[in-house]
Motif scaffolding. Sequence first.
Motif, PDB file in Angstrom:
ATOM      1  N   THR B  20     -72.334 -16.876  -9.602  1.00  0.00           N
ATOM      2  CA  THR B  20     -73.384 -16.443  -8.676  1.00  0.00           C
ATOM      3  C   THR B  20     -74.458 -17.514  -8.591  1.00  0.00           C
ATOM      4  N   ILE B  48     -71.283 -18.673   4.842  1.00  0.00           N
ATOM      5  CA  ILE B  48     -71.919 -17.372   5.045  1.00  0.00           C
ATOM      6  C   ILE B  48     -73.094 -17.563   5.994  1.00  0.00           C
ATOM      7  N   SER B  52     -75.060 -12.345   4.759  1.00  0.00           N
ATOM      8  CA  SER B  52     -73.892 -11.659   4.181  1.00  0.00           C
ATOM      9  C   SER B  52     -72.654 -11.677   5.070  1.00  0.00           C
ATOM     10  N   SER B  53     -72.702 -12.353   6.208  1.00  0.00           N
ATOM     11  CA  SER B  53     -71.550 -12.390   7.112  1.00  0.00           C
ATOM     12  C   SER B  53     -70.665 -13.581   6.785  1.00  0.00           C
ATOM     13  N   LEU B  54     -69.382 -13.312   6.599  1.00  0.00           N
ATOM     14  CA  LEU B  54     -68.430 -14.346   6.225  1.00  0.00           C
ATOM     15  C   LEU B  54     -67.976 -15.102   7.473  1.00  0.00           C
ATOM     16  N   SER B  60     -62.130 -14.545   1.352  1.00  0.00           N
ATOM     17  CA  SER B  60     -62.941 -13.358   1.051  1.00  0.00           C
ATOM     18  C   SER B  60     -63.496 -13.353  -0.366  1.00  0.00           C
ATOM     19  N   ARG B  61     -63.104 -14.313  -1.197  1.00  0.00           N
ATOM     20  CA  ARG B  61     -63.699 -14.393  -2.541  1.00  0.00           C
ATOM     21  C   ARG B  61     -65.164 -14.848  -2.467  1.00  0.00           C
ATOM     22  N   SER B  63     -68.882 -14.260  -1.034  1.00  0.00           N
ATOM     23  CA  SER B  63     -69.695 -13.194  -0.462  1.00  0.00           C
ATOM     24  C   SER B  63     -71.170 -13.533  -0.637  1.00  0.00           C
ATOM     25  N   SER B  65     -75.343 -11.881  -0.288  1.00  0.00           N
ATOM     26  CA  SER B  65     -76.165 -10.672  -0.216  1.00  0.00           C
ATOM     27  C   SER B  65     -77.633 -11.056  -0.253  1.00  0.00           C
ATOM     28  N   THR B  74     -71.926 -15.346  -4.139  1.00  0.00           N
ATOM     29  CA  THR B  74     -71.008 -15.077  -5.236  1.00  0.00           C
ATOM     30  C   THR B  74     -69.607 -15.553  -4.875  1.00  0.00           C
ATOM     31  N   SER B  76     -65.990 -14.799  -6.312  1.00  0.00           N
ATOM     32  CA  SER B  76     -65.490 -13.774  -7.233  1.00  0.00           C
ATOM     33  C   SER B  76     -64.459 -14.305  -8.214  1.00  0.00           C
TER      34      SER B  76
END
Lengths: 123, 107
Positions: B20, B48, B52-54, B60-61, B63, B65, B74, B76
């Motif tokens: 993160t 991003i 928060s929009s990819l 998708s790993r 993200s 916020s 982050t 993942s």
Amino acid sequence: EVQLVESGGGLVKPGGSLRISCAASGFSFSSYTMNWVRQAPGKGLEWVSCISSGSTYMYYADSVKGRFTISRDNARKSLYLQMNSLRADDTAVYYCARSVVPGTVAENWLDPWGQGTLVTVSS
Amino acid sequence: DIQMTQSPSSVSASVGDRVTITCRASQGISSWLAWYQQKPGKAPKLLIYAASSLESGVPSRFSGSGSGTDFTLTVSSLQPEDFATYYCLQANSFPYTFGQGTKLEIK
């Protein structure tokens, strides 16, 4: 394919001038705000300037205000940065970048980017 | 001008780890924040936007916020191709400003 190709970089003496260019293709150039972003060797990114689609609005970073001038030629699909009174700390790779959303100036992301052109200010 | 404080400046991690990165704005910027990935000798790549929009085509790993002044990126489960430098960008007002960057290195 959207493409941005910078050119015109090189070695210039302190106090000198240089104009760099960015040639755009693959999209409706006249509809988008365009930007210049620079990166000094081994350092982070610094936004430099932007110009609205019709050249009505231009914004600059404090570090270049009064020395650099952004312009564009929509007929030639080209973006320019005239750099005067250059200093050693202007040495950087200069990227041109398109704003993502057409027709808006602020509140807009930068994508895509060109590959950059290196400007070196040294005696 | 809005200042963007990004942390950490560097992080060492292993493949498969979760990482993160944070960015804090000196004043509220709503969701006008983007994250970029840059590899050596290459132009930055948008990951991003709008906090928060990819971006299309980004795995998708990744993200994002946050809103207002505090934001996070982050990853993942780190993959070998994710080792790079990451920057946040505030696009709320001119002059746009970037965070100082976070270099993600292999442990």
